[in-house]
Design a protein around this motif. Structure first.
Motif, short mmCIF file in Angstrom:
data_model
loop_
_atom_site.label_atom_id
_atom_site.label_comp_id
_atom_site.label_asym_id
_atom_site.label_seq_id
_atom_site.Cartn_x
_atom_site.Cartn_y
_atom_site.Cartn_z
N ALA A 26 12.70 5.41 1.59
CA ALA A 26 13.05 4.26 2.42
C ALA A 26 13.53 4.70 3.80
CB ALA A 26 14.14 3.42 1.73
N ARG A 27 14.07 5.90 3.87
CA ARG A 27 14.48 6.43 5.17
C ARG A 27 13.32 7.10 5.91
NH1 ARG A 27 19.07 7.61 1.88
NH2 ARG A 27 18.25 9.69 1.37
N LYS A 28 12.25 7.36 5.17
CA LYS A 28 11.09 8.05 5.73
C LYS A 28 10.03 7.09 6.24
CE LYS A 28 7.50 11.37 4.30
NZ LYS A 28 7.04 12.24 3.18
N ARG A 47 -4.01 6.14 2.75
CA ARG A 47 -3.28 6.92 3.73
C ARG A 47 -2.85 8.27 3.13
NH1 ARG A 47 2.54 5.18 6.43
NH2 ARG A 47 3.04 7.23 7.30
N PRO A 48 -3.11 9.36 3.85
CA PRO A 48 -2.69 10.68 3.33
C PRO A 48 -1.17 10.72 3.17
CG PRO A 48 -4.21 10.92 5.16
CD PRO A 48 -3.83 9.48 5.12
N THR A 49 -0.71 11.13 2.00
CA THR A 49 0.72 11.23 1.77
C THR A 49 0.99 12.23 0.66
OG1 THR A 49 2.72 10.02 1.12
CG2 THR A 49 0.64 9.27 0.16
N GLU A 50 2.12 12.88 0.75
CA GLU A 50 2.52 13.83 -0.29
C GLU A 50 3.38 13.15 -1.35
OE1 GLU A 50 6.39 15.39 2.28
OE2 GLU A 50 4.58 16.64 2.11
N VAL A 55 5.40 4.30 -5.01
CA VAL A 55 6.79 4.38 -4.57
C VAL A 55 6.86 4.34 -3.05
CG1 VAL A 55 8.90 5.74 -4.62
CG2 VAL A 55 7.45 5.64 -6.65
N ALA A 56 5.90 5.02 -2.39
CA ALA A 56 5.85 4.98 -0.93
C ALA A 56 5.59 3.55 -0.44
CB ALA A 56 4.76 5.92 -0.42
N TRP A 57 4.73 2.83 -1.16
CA TRP A 57 4.45 1.43 -0.79
C TRP A 57 5.70 0.58 -0.93
CZ3 TRP A 57 1.62 -1.81 1.77
CH2 TRP A 57 1.64 -3.17 1.45
N TRP A 58 6.44 0.78 -2.01
CA TRP A 58 7.68 0.01 -2.18
C TRP A 58 8.70 0.35 -1.10
CZ3 TRP A 58 7.41 1.54 -8.00
CH2 TRP A 58 6.52 0.68 -8.66
#
Length: 458
Positions: A26-28, A47-50, A55-58
């Motif tokens: 959430a901070r990222k 989208r490229p993500t590590e 969870v990134a979507w949330w």
């Protein structure tokens, strides 16, 4: 258009490690990506993500929740439409405002940076009305070519088929929008815009100017897939009255009935979306929605929108337009998707118009210089100079007063005097149009012999 990937919903509790991971992300993550785009899950998933994508979507959704707010309109079952205005969208609005003089006198004056004038204003107005009429109709399936459509409107002849009728109606509709630019939005005005839009060319048993009475209406994309079922017909009148109250509210953020600020372009875009969502007519909703967008822009003083076509850009990428509608309903009625898409369209449309104006000025100055270098002296007014430039491009082409009047948005008498003046100095010859009483002026090639001195021209 293939079905979009549905945005994943929060599916219940997660373990302590998951909560900690979400807080870190959430901070990222922000409400938008590194390119300023407000992505739907359909695009975000690539989208490229590590990180874990869901969870990134949330985390992105959490960032958006801090910005989202209700706007005072609700979907059929009571869920509020929401909107947020992240920084990239604010920057676009600021850029549009800087490009758009609130009064067209600021653009069309001798002191303006672009140094165009009232003759240009009339020419650009006629051109933009034509462009919007054609491309708005093409979005709805009209297949007439641009050349044939222009000839129909220039000649003033009656439409010969449904496609031509759609374009003719849209031309009339854009003029009606301008005429009603200072009137409040009402159910009657919405119906009037619709009546003009589908006169003699409606489908699905649509009655011009009348709300649909049945619920056997659904919205398909260009490939025939259903992506929206609108509210029930029995609710339409009440819902449209509510939309009109919203449209007529003062959203300047300084109090009153609406206690928050909505930028006029954002509000115009919301009205555009809502007509599409309500789908109050059996046919012609898209044309009516775009007309109401223009109505609000003119009402709020953005008179430069008389000269700008948004449908031209929408027609270049119709799937993006449809998806922008679809994303809203799929993701908790978040209007930001549609607003972001439309802001990009408006931004490019305004910039394109200003570039066009600059190019026309450059061409005119270049043409004037060429005339002088060939020994032609004197001053034609701007409209006559533009007409003369067209004639030199098309030697042998007949020009009639009716066509010139349409092209430059002037009376037939004014157009006739312009043609006579150009013929007076040997750039055209007058001739009878076969089978009619109408006179035409045939453009000649080159400079007229013995007429290099044009100092008598006004």
């Amino acid at each position: 258009m293939k079905n979009i990937a549905k945005a994943p919903v929060w599916d219940g509790p997660i373990d302590e490690a998951g909560v900690e991971s979400l807080l870190v992300l959430a901070r990222k993550y922000r409400a938008y990506d590194d390119k300023g785009r407000y992505l739907h899950w359909h695009e975000f998933r690539f989208r490229p993500t590590e990180d874990d994508r869901k969870v990134a979507w949330w985390a992105v959704k959490f960032a958006r929740l801090q910005l989202l707010r209700p706007i005072g309109l609700a979907a059929e079952h009571g869920k509020s439409f929401l909107l947020c205005m992240p920084d990239p969208m604010q920057r676009i609005l600021h850029r549009i405002d800087r490009m758009c003089p609130l009064q067209d006198e600021e653009l069309f004056s001798d002191e303006a940076p672009l140094t165009v004038n009232r003759y240009d204003k009339l020419y650009y107005l006629a051109t933009s009305l034509l462009e919007e009429a054609i491309t708005s109709s093409q979005l709805e399936g009209a297949s007439t070519t641009r050349r044939i459509a222009k000839e129909m409107l220039r000649e003033g002849r009656q439409p010969r088929n449904k496609s031509e009728q759609m374009i003719f109606n849209n031309f009339e509709l854009m003029q009606a929008v301008k005429e009603n630019g200072q009137n409040p939005l009402s159910l009657e005005l919405i119906k009037e815009f619709h009546r003009i839009a589908i006169d003699k060319c409606g489908e699905n048993n649509a009655v011009p100017g009348e709300l649909r009475l049945t619920d056997d209406v659904y919205i398909e994309d260009l490939e025939g897939e259903v992506f929206h079922t609108p509210p029930k017909a029995t609710l339409l009148e009440r819902r449209l009255e509510r939309l009109c109250r919203f449209a007529n509210m003062n959203h300047d953020g300084e109090g009153g009935e609406a206690n928050f600020f909505l930028h006029p372009i954002v509000k115009a875009t919301i009205l555009h979306f809502m007509i599409g969502y309500e789908h109050p007519f059996a046919d012609g909703n898209g044309r009516t929605a775009r007309a109401i967008f223009y109505w609000h822009m003119l009402k709020c003083g953005y008179s430069v929108f008389e000269f700008i076509s948004i449908s031209r850009l929408l027609n270049l990428a119709p799937l993006k337009y449809f998806r922008a509608f679809l994303y809203v309903e799929d993701d908790d009625f978040d209007l930001t998707y549609f607003v972001a898409h439309q802001l990009d369209v408006v931004d490019r449309a305004v910039q394109g118009f200003l570039d066009y104006v600059k190019e026309k000025k450059r061409e005119r100055l270049e043409f004037t210089s060429q005339l002088k270098s060939l020994g032609a002296k004197g001053d034609f007014n701007y409209r006559q100079l533009e007409l003369l430039r067209s004639m030199r491009k098309h030697p042998g082409k007949p020009y009639t007063a009716k066509e010139v009047a349409f092209d430059y948005n002037v009376s037939a008498n004014t157009a006739r005097e312009d043609l006579k003046r150009i013929a007076q100095f040997g750039y055209a010859v007058e001739a009878q149009v076969a089978g009619t009483k109408e006179r035409a002026y045939i453009a000649l090639a080159g400079l007229p012999s013995g007429q290099s001195d044009l100092r008598r021209a006004v």
